[in-house]
Design a protein around this motif. Sequence first.
Motif, PDB file in Angstrom:
ATOM      1  N   SER A 101      44.642  49.576  34.144  1.00 50.63           N
ATOM      2  CA  SER A 101      45.452  49.827  35.829  1.00 50.63           C
ATOM      3  C   SER A 101      46.713  49.206  35.952  1.00 50.63           C
ATOM      4  O   SER A 101      47.685  49.644  36.697  1.00 50.63           O
ATOM      5  N   ALA A 102      46.922  47.671  35.827  1.00 48.83           N
ATOM      6  CA  ALA A 102      48.604  47.323  36.176  1.00 48.83           C
ATOM      7  C   ALA A 102      49.959  48.586  35.046  1.00 48.83           C
ATOM      8  O   ALA A 102      50.914  48.269  35.242  1.00 48.83           O
ATOM      9  N   HIS A 103      49.603  49.747  33.995  1.00 43.84           N
ATOM     10  CA  HIS A 103      50.194  50.223  33.066  1.00 43.84           C
ATOM     11  C   HIS A 103      50.428  50.911  34.022  1.00 43.84           C
ATOM     12  O   HIS A 103      50.841  52.032  32.815  1.00 43.84           O
ATOM     13  N   SER A 140      46.898  43.663  31.361  1.00 43.43           N
ATOM     14  CA  SER A 140      46.373  44.316  32.704  1.00 43.43           C
ATOM     15  C   SER A 140      45.144  43.583  33.373  1.00 43.43           C
ATOM     16  O   SER A 140      45.572  43.370  34.446  1.00 43.43           O
ATOM     17  N   ILE A 198      46.925  41.012  34.821  1.00 45.06           N
ATOM     18  CA  ILE A 198      47.865  41.324  36.001  1.00 45.06           C
ATOM     19  C   ILE A 198      47.040  41.725  37.543  1.00 45.06           C
ATOM     20  O   ILE A 198      47.796  41.725  38.929  1.00 45.06           O
ATOM     21  N   MET A 199      46.063  42.442  36.699  1.00 47.32           N
ATOM     22  CA  MET A 199      45.403  43.202  38.217  1.00 47.32           C
ATOM     23  C   MET A 199      44.877  41.683  39.116  1.00 47.32           C
ATOM     24  O   MET A 199      44.469  41.574  40.407  1.00 47.32           O
ATOM     25  N   ASP A 251      48.222  38.893  39.261  1.00 46.18           N
ATOM     26  CA  ASP A 251      49.639  39.504  39.765  1.00 46.18           C
ATOM     27  C   ASP A 251      49.989  40.663  40.378  1.00 46.18           C
ATOM     28  O   ASP A 251      50.278  41.237  39.615  1.00 46.18           O
ATOM     29  N   ASN A 252      48.786  40.799  40.737  1.00 44.56           N
ATOM     30  CA  ASN A 252      48.015  42.789  41.106  1.00 44.56           C
ATOM     31  C   ASN A 252      49.632  43.303  41.196  1.00 44.56           C
ATOM     32  O   ASN A 252      50.111  42.773  42.510  1.00 44.56           O
ATOM     33  N   PRO A 253      49.546  44.774  40.903  1.00 43.26           N
ATOM     34  CA  PRO A 253      51.163  45.390  41.449  1.00 43.26           C
ATOM     35  C   PRO A 253      50.950  45.976  42.362  1.00 43.26           C
ATOM     36  O   PRO A 253      51.807  47.514  42.441  1.00 43.26           O
ATOM     37  N   ARG A 286      41.558  49.261  42.090  1.00 40.30           N
ATOM     38  CA  ARG A 286      40.151  50.058  41.615  1.00 40.30           C
ATOM     39  C   ARG A 286      39.197  50.198  42.237  1.00 40.30           C
ATOM     40  O   ARG A 286      38.453  49.081  43.106  1.00 40.30           O
TER      41      ARG A 286
END
Length: 504
Positions: free
Chosen positions: A48-50, A174, A177-178, A181-183, A187
Amino acid sequence: MNLNFNKKSVFVQIVCLLFILLFVYAAVSKLLDFENFTVQLAQSPLLSAHASWVSIFVPAAELFTVLLLLIPRHRIKGLYCCLNLMIMFTVYIFIVLHYSSFVPCSCGGVLAKMSWNAHLLFNILFVVLAILAIAWKNCHRKSKAFAEYVYEMKWIGGSFCFSVLTVLLLFLSSEKIMHNDNPFIRRYPIHPAEFIYDVDLKFNSYYFSGSTGSTIYLGNFTSPSRILAINENNKKEKIFNITFDPKDIPFRAVTIAVRDSTFYLSDGSVPAVFSGRIKDWKITNEFKGVPYFTKVVPLDSKSIVFRSNNAKNSANVLGIFDAESNTKIQYKRNLLQGQIDGIFDTDGSLLYSSEQKKIIYLYLYRNEFIVADRNGDLSYRGHTIDTIKHVKIKVASIKNDMERMISSPSYPVNAKAAVCSNLLFVNSKIKGRFENSRLWEQSYIIDVYDIKKNIYLLSFPVYHTGKEKLSGFLVTPTNLYALIGNRISVYKLNEAIKKEMQPK
């Protein structure tokens, strides 16, 4: 290609052709529907994060591998690239099936109609083909030194280690981060909440008061003393009338809350809070000495948490009222933090989780929520996954600075909220990255957070028809109830959400 009639050489040529067909088709499919492919990666529990760079890297790597396979002198390099990619794809699917928080929809392209287990077997088969092709690549030679076999085995082993570690690192980074530090990537697991039925209430003046066991309770703004009870199991409705003689109390905005076996009648403009037992719906107790308030939530039969305008310049402040304490009222002036005027910019939802014994305050116009214990002491300040850190409103003063109002269009971030045990459910108004506009047109998006771990978990849609607004929702351990217009839409909570709920 120049086919050699040596059986092993022919086998290698066929494997190369298979990989060329597979990767060309897969890469072209991804590029032709690149936006959808990126969205699918954004929903992956591993990537997800990438998603932004992986969506470019994967088809580029597939086409580069095809180019190496087409050039005879670079074919062995191409086969190693095939091996690395197929091991990565295989490890990815294995982690999705056994270690991820949810299993997403199947990917598109050539394997679109396969199950995840079929994907796994398909990939393992091509891993084996790649290994055999590498081992037999130079089989046309009369002899092959043992050292060369050892060298190839080292490279094959290195490919396994590199590919497995790469996917594991992507997965772990990921997830971190999710969750933390969610960008701003949501989901959407497969059916975490499933629509089961709806109820026509005839009127749009209802609001959720609470729930006990298998029964949910709704108050009515136009009939303050009337309570509608709906049984979760058999859908039966029953109306109760609160027995109460208000005498000369100037009620203006009565609301009813139900917690456990007790109901609470309150009006902050009086101010007044009364309580009684739901077994007979009779007022038996009064919270004497409560201050004026704009929001109130009962903690137990003797205490409440409230929001009032008692701070400097009439700014919002949270407080605890305890009828059995020597100092009944304690203002917690450090909890709410203003950015403009301390009134509109600190507007939000006040909630309480009796299972976790936590007070939650969710700001309306920014991506922040507060978690405090039942004494009002701060536990932490959390953030929703959107990027609105500062409120986007303008406040004007009128009537010689005696009144204030929002003078520009407001941009609500967290419109509605509900809490059940350790899970905070938020109706977000902000569209995230890689999200379908049509989904936002047809539904209200609910984001789910774990207030115990302070992490984002997942999101799901609550669908609507027409232009009716979501006026509120309630969550129980089994269902989510959404008030949309004059109807209640009932959604069953499935395993993706239930497994995240924690006991007291």
